[in-house]
Design an enzyme around this catalytic site. Structure first.
Site, PDB file in Angstrom:
ATOM      1  NE  ARG A 104      -3.724  -2.301  -0.093  1.00  0.00           N
ATOM      2  CZ  ARG A 104      -3.477  -3.399  -0.790  1.00  0.00           C
ATOM      3  NH1 ARG A 104      -2.354  -3.496  -1.503  1.00  0.00           N
ATOM      4  NH2 ARG A 104      -4.323  -4.403  -0.805  1.00  0.00           N
ATOM      5  CB  SER A 150      -9.906  -1.138   3.170  1.00  0.00           C
ATOM      6  OG  SER A 150     -10.516  -2.276   2.606  1.00  0.00           O
ATOM      7  CD  GLU A 187      -6.055   0.305   2.389  1.00  0.00           C
ATOM      8  OE1 GLU A 187      -6.631   0.068   1.314  1.00  0.00           O
ATOM      9  OE2 GLU A 187      -5.786  -0.598   3.228  1.00  0.00           O
TER      10      GLU A 187
END
Length: 302
Positions: free
Chosen positions: A175, A224, A294
């Site tokens: 990520r 998310s 995130e």
């Protein structure tokens, strides 16, 4: 006003400049304050012109589809840039490669690859963002990641220089990418592999079904919320900490998938971010794990 200063410094700009523009409708959470200046460039050259002419002290922020984003209630100072239109929203196929503008939704990238009989990009069907965000965070889902299929990315840096980054120069990790933060990505080159269109589309249908069954995609959400920590899954840690259904103001931890926050009833950005911080605290106290956001959180608080 800043907008007048910009027009004076770059009179040849062709894109749209708007002052004090609301951003709430541009985010999936439907919250947040205004952009001091919102700029939608006509094309890559127009973007480079603005960045080259802009005072280096003026902050620059980039937003995409607004799916993975909280804009704080005080809004965003400086210039906010949102790419769109044909120059940034097209996909071109050449053999086993696809060139996509960074405003292209990830889902459309997956569809374009399938229509061309190119396998390897079906996982993008499950990501509710755009190519630009996928590059910046090495977006992935259902066993695939951006790093698996990217050849190179092109962008414009804060000084207005056009730059190209090879796969190695992107420095992908979970990520995250290591390209300079000041680069605004404008396009990406992907490589697929020959496959059967029907089989690829069937895989995309499976991804869609799994997403609809497990995620609150019809709610005002941002996808998310937290990254999975090493050795754990964020949703399981959140559930174990008793946070499923937890509320703050108009914000709620989804009861369907507790790594999703939702704007249940007129939430403010502060409600949503504050709820997320409370979830982080409870998980830390319960398990010792430190969850990391995130979702991007930008702008200033009221």
């Amino acid at each position: 006003m800043m907008i007048d200063t910009i027009r004076s410094a770059a009179p040849a700009l062709r894109g749209r400049l708007l002052a004090n523009q609301s951003l709430a409708d541009l985010t999936w959470f439907r919250v947040g304050g205004p952009a001091e200046v919102l700029f939608s460039p006509a094309d890559e050259e127009d973007l480079a012109l603005l960045l080259g002419a802009l005072d280096p002290a003026v902050p620059v922020t980039v937003i995409g589809l607004g799916s993975n984003l909280i804009v704080r209630d005080g809004g965003i100072p400086g210039v906010t840039i949102r790419l769109g239109g044909k120059p940034f929203g097209s996909v071109a196929v050449d053999g086993e490669t696809l060139r996509a503008g960074t405003a292209v939704p990830d889902m459309r990238l997956a569809k374009s690859a399938a229509e061309a009989g190119l396998d390897g990009l079906a996982f993008y069907r499950g990501i509710p963002g755009s190519v630009g965000g996928a590059l910046r965070m090495n977006a992935g889902a259902h066993g695939g990641e951006t790093t698996d299929v990217l050849v190179e990315a092109r962008g414009v840096d804060r000084s207005g220089n056009l730059r190209t980054f090879s796969h190695a120069q992107m420095g992908f990790s979970y990520r995250h990418c290591s390209a300079p933060d000041d680069v605004i990505f404008t396009s990406a080159l992907y490589r697929g592999r020959p496959g059967d269109r029907a089989e690829i589309e069937a895989e995309m249908d499976r991804v869609t079904a799994a997403r609809e069954a497990a995620q609150p995609i019809r709610e005002r959400t941002g996808g998310s919320t937290f990254k999975n920590p090493d050795g754990g899954k964020a949703w399981q840690l959140i559930d174990a900490a008793g946070c499923r259904g937890l509320t703050r103001g108009g914000a709620q931890v989804s009861e369907m998938h507790c790594n999703f926050l939702i704007n249940r009833d007129g939430a403010t950005a502060a409600d949503i971010e504050g709820l997320g911080e409370e979830v982080r605290r409870r998980v830390r106290d319960n398990s010792g794990y430190e969850l990391h956001w995130e979702i991007r959180r930008i702008g200033i608080d009221l």
